[in-house]
Design an enzyme around this catalytic site. Sequence first.
Site, PDB file in Angstrom:
ATOM      1  N   GLU A   1      46.859  38.329  31.552  1.00 25.19           N
ATOM      2  CA  GLU A   1      46.135  38.503  32.543  1.00 25.19           C
ATOM      3  C   GLU A   1      44.504  38.380  31.686  1.00 25.19           C
ATOM      4  OE1 GLU A   1      45.249  41.832  35.260  1.00 25.19           O
ATOM      5  OE2 GLU A   1      43.608  40.520  35.635  1.00 25.19           O
TER       6      GLU A   1
ATOM      7  N   LYS B   1      47.007  34.917  34.725  1.00 26.72           N
ATOM      8  CA  LYS B   1      46.948  35.368  36.086  1.00 26.72           C
ATOM      9  C   LYS B   1      44.940  35.612  35.344  1.00 26.72           C
ATOM     10  CE  LYS B   1      45.772  39.877  38.478  1.00 26.72           C
ATOM     11  NZ  LYS B   1      47.001  40.512  38.995  1.00 26.72           N
TER      12      LYS B   1
HETATM   13  P1  13P Z   1      41.788  42.460  42.397  1.00 24.17           P
HETATM   14  O1  13P Z   1      42.393  41.182  42.635  1.00 24.17           O
HETATM   15  O2  13P Z   1      41.576  43.561  43.108  1.00 24.17           O
HETATM   16  O3  13P Z   1      40.801  41.857  40.680  1.00 24.17           O
HETATM   17  O4  13P Z   1      43.099  43.198  41.248  1.00 24.17           O
HETATM   18  C1  13P Z   1      44.203  41.962  40.161  1.00 24.17           C
HETATM   19  C2  13P Z   1      44.653  43.380  39.162  1.00 24.17           C
HETATM   20  O5  13P Z   1      45.381  43.195  39.260  1.00 24.17           O
HETATM   21  C3  13P Z   1      43.230  43.031  37.709  1.00 24.17           C
HETATM   22  O6  13P Z   1      44.477  43.556  36.750  1.00 24.17           O
END
Ligand code: 13P
Length: 340
Positions: free
Chosen positions: A178, A220
């Site tokens: 991510e 992500k």
């Molecule tokens: P949000 O969808 O609230 O941005 O959170 C996703 C997430 O796991 C952030 O690390």
Amino acid sequence: MNLDELKSVANAIVARQKGVLAADESSPTIKKRFDSIQVESTEENRRRYREILFTADGIERYVGGVILFDETLRQCTREGVPFPKLLAGRGIIPGIKVDQGAKALALCPGDKVTEGLDGLRERLAEYKQLGAQFAKWRAVIEIDERDLPSAFGIRANAHALARYAALCQEAGLVPIVEPEVLMDGAHGIERCEVVTAQVLQAVFAELDFHRVQFEGMLLKPNMVIAGKKSVQQAGVQAVAETTIRCLKRYVPAAVPGIVFLSGGQSAEDATDHLNAMNAMGAHPWQVSFSYGRALQAPVLAAWRGQEIHVAAAQRALLKRCRLNGLARDGQYVRAMEEAA
Ligand code: 13P
């Protein structure tokens, strides 16, 4: 590492109509969410809230995986069933957030780097024992008017993400990688595209150097979107087209799925954007969701810490999951918000 197992877990998480429920808020973050509904952040309230999420009827049709926080992975239902076991029994794959948060990057004013690599091999082994089949690590990239992020800030974060991902695959866990380019700030969509491109380019180069198998991971990312304070907000179609263009340039087709974060978008906008991307046609990877706030904000608002509202809270979660499940096929329209 057994690549076939990693692949089958990654593919199951982004199976048709399915995405990820991100319920991995750290203790300070869940406290913020509870503060907004005047609920005290005690261990029992956190447990009860997650139990409400994980026992909601019907969500297993749309939720392929749930990301948990360390404390939650060790908690149980009222009847004493450990959460990972409960989820697995419903056909939902349990995952775990393993990063330890973003800290200031030394000598690089404004840049942050995510910590948590020390001892990670041992922690992953324990998480696997506790039932986790995938993991998540979030890098935070901030855009400002002039010099953020620095090229080195991007490189440091890409390196940490790749070391984490390699350790996950070694341990037999699917890494969700991510790199989040934040939507705070006043930048336009063009700047977000430039920075997102630089970040994805760096991340995939590092993953490759670290011998991470793209077939056994999920990405992500943020959507490519104007900053929240920008006066020029791009429309739904522009966000979808710019995001897909950027991802097609930098994300290898071997990656089975892209699961977007919501990043502060409203629940409806996050669903709309996901829908528009899927309505553009087939892409090299599954295009899905891994939303935290965009799935949970309506649940928190309905629950407000009160047992009499549990059924309404669970209906609110099912509604968001179902609408995002439709958006996975490009079948969502805004009018469904009223009807649902
Ligand atoms: P949000 O969808 O609230 O941005 O959170 C996703 C997430 O796991 C952030 O690390």
